[in-house]
Design an enzyme around this catalytic site. Structure first.
Site, PDB file in Angstrom:
ATOM      1  N   HIS A 138      -8.473 -20.984  11.270  1.00  0.00           N
ATOM      2  CA  HIS A 138      -7.560 -20.546  12.325  1.00  0.00           C
ATOM      3  C   HIS A 138      -8.313 -19.949  13.515  1.00  0.00           C
ATOM      4  O   HIS A 138      -8.993 -18.933  13.375  1.00  0.00           O
ATOM      5  CB  HIS A 138      -6.602 -19.496  11.739  1.00  0.00           C
ATOM      6  N   TYR A 176       0.614 -14.342  10.711  1.00  0.00           N
ATOM      7  CA  TYR A 176       2.014 -14.248  11.089  1.00  0.00           C
ATOM      8  C   TYR A 176       2.675 -13.047  10.396  1.00  0.00           C
ATOM      9  O   TYR A 176       2.964 -13.082   9.199  1.00  0.00           O
ATOM     10  CB  TYR A 176       2.778 -15.519  10.742  1.00  0.00           C
TER      11      TYR A 176
END
Length: 345
Positions: free
Chosen positions: A160, A76
């Site tokens: 992830h 992010y």
């Protein structure tokens, strides 16, 4: 996941605070979370820039509403999300909140220098991502995350998006996370993906105790009922439901013809189905986005619903969705009309 409702129905305020802090178990290591959790991708300039002040205000507002679970990732904003979230939580008692981040995208120096991020975050950075699910990659990633977050341990770490790295994750990332858990550097670990089938495989083949399932257990898509939810229920694994607006199509009371689904233009048959769901919601005086956030948490395998926000206003609107009272008759009608699967709670 970051879109908001048009006109959420407010509740009492105090009710949501009690519900958010009472919580359900997250994994089997003593963690508890409320029904609404905070996704930090938007405060990492997802889609557009926001100020440090706005990012901090979003976290402050979530805290004041009783939210105590915050999720982020190095991905992010090329570390910006972790930096901003860590700064906003700084000074709060570390034992009073649950923090998760992710591994798999290791941040390394960009040989091309400072560049615009090509992956949807409005940032310029000297760093770039390198997919790395090896033991060394995981250890380096966690070391970097601890520094950016300004903490000395992380509650939950998700592997992830290992869609194309199944064997690497199984042989590298998960053993490394087990090692870190045994050392007390992390408390729990799992995987976070936009699919449910591989998550179910990981549930069966590793000792993880929590997963983040994005978009596959929602008011529109109950695919996780075929694989992940039975496996998680059998193994006592907790589920964090994310992307419950299915990339935007459930974020408004009525979808526009330009609505997105699974990060692309919504097909006509999906728009038709969402409009049929919206018809039922209207008959029960419930906003579609409110039904969307409540639906996953009805299942006992789901511990919390993670929704993103980039401002204090968006956090308040998200909380209002969770305050909305949903009549049982709405769920019954959705099931009887074949709009949700009948085996759901």
């Amino acid at each position: 996941m970051t879109s908001q409702a048009e006109h959420p129905t407010p509740g009492t305020g105090e009710n949501i605070r009690r519900a958010l802090t009472a919580g359900r178990p997250l994994g089997n290591r003593g963690l508890r979370v409320g029904p609404c959790s905070f996704g930090a991708a938007p405060i990492a300039n997802l889609g557009r820039q926001i100020t440090e002040t706005d990012a901090h205000a979003a976290v402050d507002t979530a805290w004041d509403a009783g939210i105590r679970y915050f999720d982020v990732a190095p991905h992010y904003g090329l570390g910006l999300g972790e930096q901003r979230l860590g700064a906003a939580l700084d000074g709060r008692p570390r034992g009073d909140y649950v923090l998760s981040t992710k591994v798999g995208r290791l941040l390394v120096d960009n040989p091309e220098g400072v560049k615009e991020d090509p992956e949807g975050f409005a940032v310029r950075s000297p760093l770039t991502r390198r997919m790395d699910y090896s033991r060394d990659g995981v250890l380096r990633s966690i070391e970097q995350s601890l520094v950016r977050l300004g903490v000395d341990y992380i509650d939950v770490v998700f592997v992830h998006d290992p869609d194309d790295y199944y064997r690497d994750a199984l042989e590298g990332a998960f053993p490394a996370l087990e090692e870190l858990r045994s050392q007390g550097i992390i408390r729990s670990y799992g995987a976070g993906m936009n699919q449910s089938r591989m998550l179910a495989d990981f549930v069966r083949e590793t000792d993880l105790d929590v997963v983040m399932c994005a978009g596959r257990y929602s008011l529109l898509d109950q695919g996780a009922l075929d694989d992940l939810i039975p496996a998680a229920t059998e193994r006592g694994v907790s589920i964090v439901a994310a992307a419950v607006f299915n990339s935007g199509i459930l974020a408004r009371n009525r979808p526009s013809t330009q609505a997105t689904y699974n990060y692309g233009p919504a097909p006509a048959h999906v728009l038709s189905r969402v409009n049929a769901i919206a018809d039922v919601c209207e008959r029960h005086a419930v906003a579609l986005p409110a039904a969307a956030v409540h639906y996953p948490i009805r299942h006992p395998a789901v511990s919390t619903v993670c929704v993103g926000a980039r401002s204090a206003e968006q956090v308040s609107r998200n909380v209002a969705l969770f305050e909305t009272r949903i009549p049982e008759a709405l769920w019954e009608e959705l099931a009887s009309e074949g709009l949700v699967r009948t085996e759901t709670p």
